[in-house]
Design a protein around this motif. Sequence first.
Motif, PDB file in Angstrom:
ATOM      1  N   CYS A  92      20.129  56.198 102.325  1.00  0.00           N
ATOM      2  CA  CYS A  92      18.819  56.599 102.819  1.00  0.00           C
ATOM      3  C   CYS A  92      18.182  55.540 103.717  1.00  0.00           C
ATOM      4  O   CYS A  92      16.961  55.524 103.888  1.00  0.00           O
ATOM      5  CB  CYS A  92      17.894  56.923 101.641  1.00  0.00           C
ATOM      6  N   ALA A  93      18.990  54.656 104.265  1.00  0.00           N
ATOM      7  CA  ALA A  93      18.456  53.636 105.169  1.00  0.00           C
ATOM      8  C   ALA A  93      19.542  53.187 106.135  1.00  0.00           C
ATOM      9  O   ALA A  93      20.702  53.055 105.752  1.00  0.00           O
ATOM     10  CB  ALA A  93      17.925  52.432 104.384  1.00  0.00           C
ATOM     11  N   GLY A  94      19.169  52.980 107.393  1.00  0.00           N
ATOM     12  CA  GLY A  94      20.130  52.469 108.367  1.00  0.00           C
ATOM     13  C   GLY A  94      20.025  53.156 109.711  1.00  0.00           C
ATOM     14  O   GLY A  94      19.110  53.948 109.980  1.00  0.00           O
ATOM     15  N   GLY A  95      20.982  52.853 110.567  1.00  0.00           N
ATOM     16  CA  GLY A  95      21.032  53.459 111.882  1.00  0.00           C
ATOM     17  C   GLY A  95      21.516  54.895 111.815  1.00  0.00           C
ATOM     18  O   GLY A  95      22.415  55.230 111.054  1.00  0.00           O
ATOM     19  N   VAL A  96      20.907  55.758 112.625  1.00  0.00           N
ATOM     20  CA  VAL A  96      21.233  57.186 112.609  1.00  0.00           C
ATOM     21  C   VAL A  96      22.514  57.438 113.395  1.00  0.00           C
ATOM     22  O   VAL A  96      22.651  57.016 114.538  1.00  0.00           O
ATOM     23  CB  VAL A  96      20.083  58.013 113.198  1.00  0.00           C
ATOM     24  N   GLU A  97      23.447  58.149 112.751  1.00  0.00           N
ATOM     25  CA  GLU A  97      24.676  58.576 113.422  1.00  0.00           C
ATOM     26  C   GLU A  97      24.924  60.047 113.116  1.00  0.00           C
ATOM     27  O   GLU A  97      24.601  60.524 112.021  1.00  0.00           O
ATOM     28  CB  GLU A  97      25.880  57.745 112.959  1.00  0.00           C
ATOM     29  N   ARG A  98      25.509  60.741 114.081  1.00  0.00           N
ATOM     30  CA  ARG A  98      25.877  62.152 113.910  1.00  0.00           C
ATOM     31  C   ARG A  98      27.341  62.343 114.274  1.00  0.00           C
ATOM     32  O   ARG A  98      27.831  61.785 115.251  1.00  0.00           O
ATOM     33  CB  ARG A  98      25.012  63.065 114.773  1.00  0.00           C
ATOM     34  N   TYR A  99      28.031  63.138 113.445  1.00  0.00           N
ATOM     35  CA  TYR A  99      29.452  63.416 113.688  1.00  0.00           C
ATOM     36  C   TYR A  99      29.548  64.526 114.727  1.00  0.00           C
ATOM     37  O   TYR A  99      29.063  65.645 114.526  1.00  0.00           O
ATOM     38  CB  TYR A  99      30.133  63.838 112.392  1.00  0.00           C
ATOM     39  N   ASN A 100      30.194  64.218 115.842  1.00  0.00           N
ATOM     40  CA  ASN A 100      30.284  65.188 116.925  1.00  0.00           C
ATOM     41  C   ASN A 100      31.589  64.976 117.673  1.00  0.00           C
ATOM     42  O   ASN A 100      31.926  63.846 118.036  1.00  0.00           O
ATOM     43  CB  ASN A 100      29.086  65.029 117.873  1.00  0.00           C
ATOM     44  N   GLN A 101      32.323  66.055 117.844  1.00  0.00           N
ATOM     45  CA  GLN A 101      33.579  66.040 118.594  1.00  0.00           C
ATOM     46  C   GLN A 101      34.551  64.990 118.051  1.00  0.00           C
ATOM     47  O   GLN A 101      35.161  64.228 118.782  1.00  0.00           O
ATOM     48  CB  GLN A 101      33.315  65.813 120.085  1.00  0.00           C
TER      49      GLN A 101
END
Length: 412
Positions: free
Chosen positions: A154-163
């Motif tokens: 619930c803490a840290g840099g935002v990342e999104r899984y894409n391609q």
Amino acid sequence: MRCGAPIGRISRLKASVHQSLTVSSTKLIECSTKSFSPESVRLVDGAGLCSGRVEVKSDQSWASVCEADFDRQDAEVVCGELGCGAPAALQGGLYGEGEGQTWDKEFQCKGKESLLLDCDTSDREKNTCLPGNAVGLTCSEPDDVRLVGGGSRCAGGVERYNQGEWRTVGDDYWGDVAVVVCRQLGCGSTVSVLPGNTNRGFGASCSGSEPSLRECWRRFKLFPGLTVICSDLLVQPDIFLTDSMGGVSKGHQGPEMFRGYNFTITCSTQPQYPGGSFLLTFTGSNRTQTQPAVNHSAAFLFPAADDSHQGNYSCVYDNYVFSHNFSSESELLSLTITASPLPAFIIRHVVVLLILLTAITTSYLYYKPTRRQKRVNRVSSMDLYVNAMEMVSLSSRAEAGPGEERAAQGTE
């Protein structure tokens, strides 16, 4: 790259020559493609982006797909194209019938294509698609957003899984993106949002009301990454009860403790961050105890159980992290205080007596005394036996309540 309608043009240079307008600059276009999804396929009348009736865009209009023209490999492509997880349900009529036309081709995807319209197609063997056969698809919700580098999910840099890879997410309007991320991860509300240490994050523009980051608009422009701190930063601590005298048993509502026995309530948590403290609360009274977290745990000792100890206990773990105070509470531990059962009392003293008799017998057989020594040993053995019985009697009176002792003296 597929884009939606242009939403902004910059670097436009105006010049007025003979009452005419001349534009001589390069135009940078931001695209309004929503939720990373293409404009060629969609799922409608479902619960969200990842479920609904399959529709394909054909000549600027949307057409339903017949169940006979669509299989699981086709579904895998659609789910991947929409940024969703693997197909979970595939059935004709699952999300009703479309009012428009029906797609007139049969898809022949291999399951690895990036877009549904990249798949091979063939003419349908039959020219009709019976009512109720418009294919409905439910894709699983992917775990496609994460926070990294903060010591907690619930803490840290935002990342999104894409391609096929995790990519940094950034935006110049941090607050709304953070609200959506904390909500999607089940991490409570936003506590803090800071710029990240990278400038290669692709943009995501949210209003703050979206259930997931997939529902936000993607902006095809690099933005600074962002670091998000959510309120549910600390994991839930554990609480359990132990004793060293065998006075605890399992009851219907939770552990049961015998009166007069000591017991210990231990609070512990996972090793996320150093330091912190545990607050042991007791419902039904205002009593609380606080201890520092040593090796991520704390033990609260109770020397003798009585009726005042009966009730519900919980552990609250507090820690100061990222310039904010955070806390997390354990489940309730319901403790019942009961009297010592008579069968267990008898068995315990019989065991003590047997141990003493065994020791006496072993001592007698091990040594080979003279006749005079036999008499001395016989007396010593009797003394040991009498002393043992007196110890048992004293132990019985000590564990009996004052009322039981007076009743025993009255009987005598």
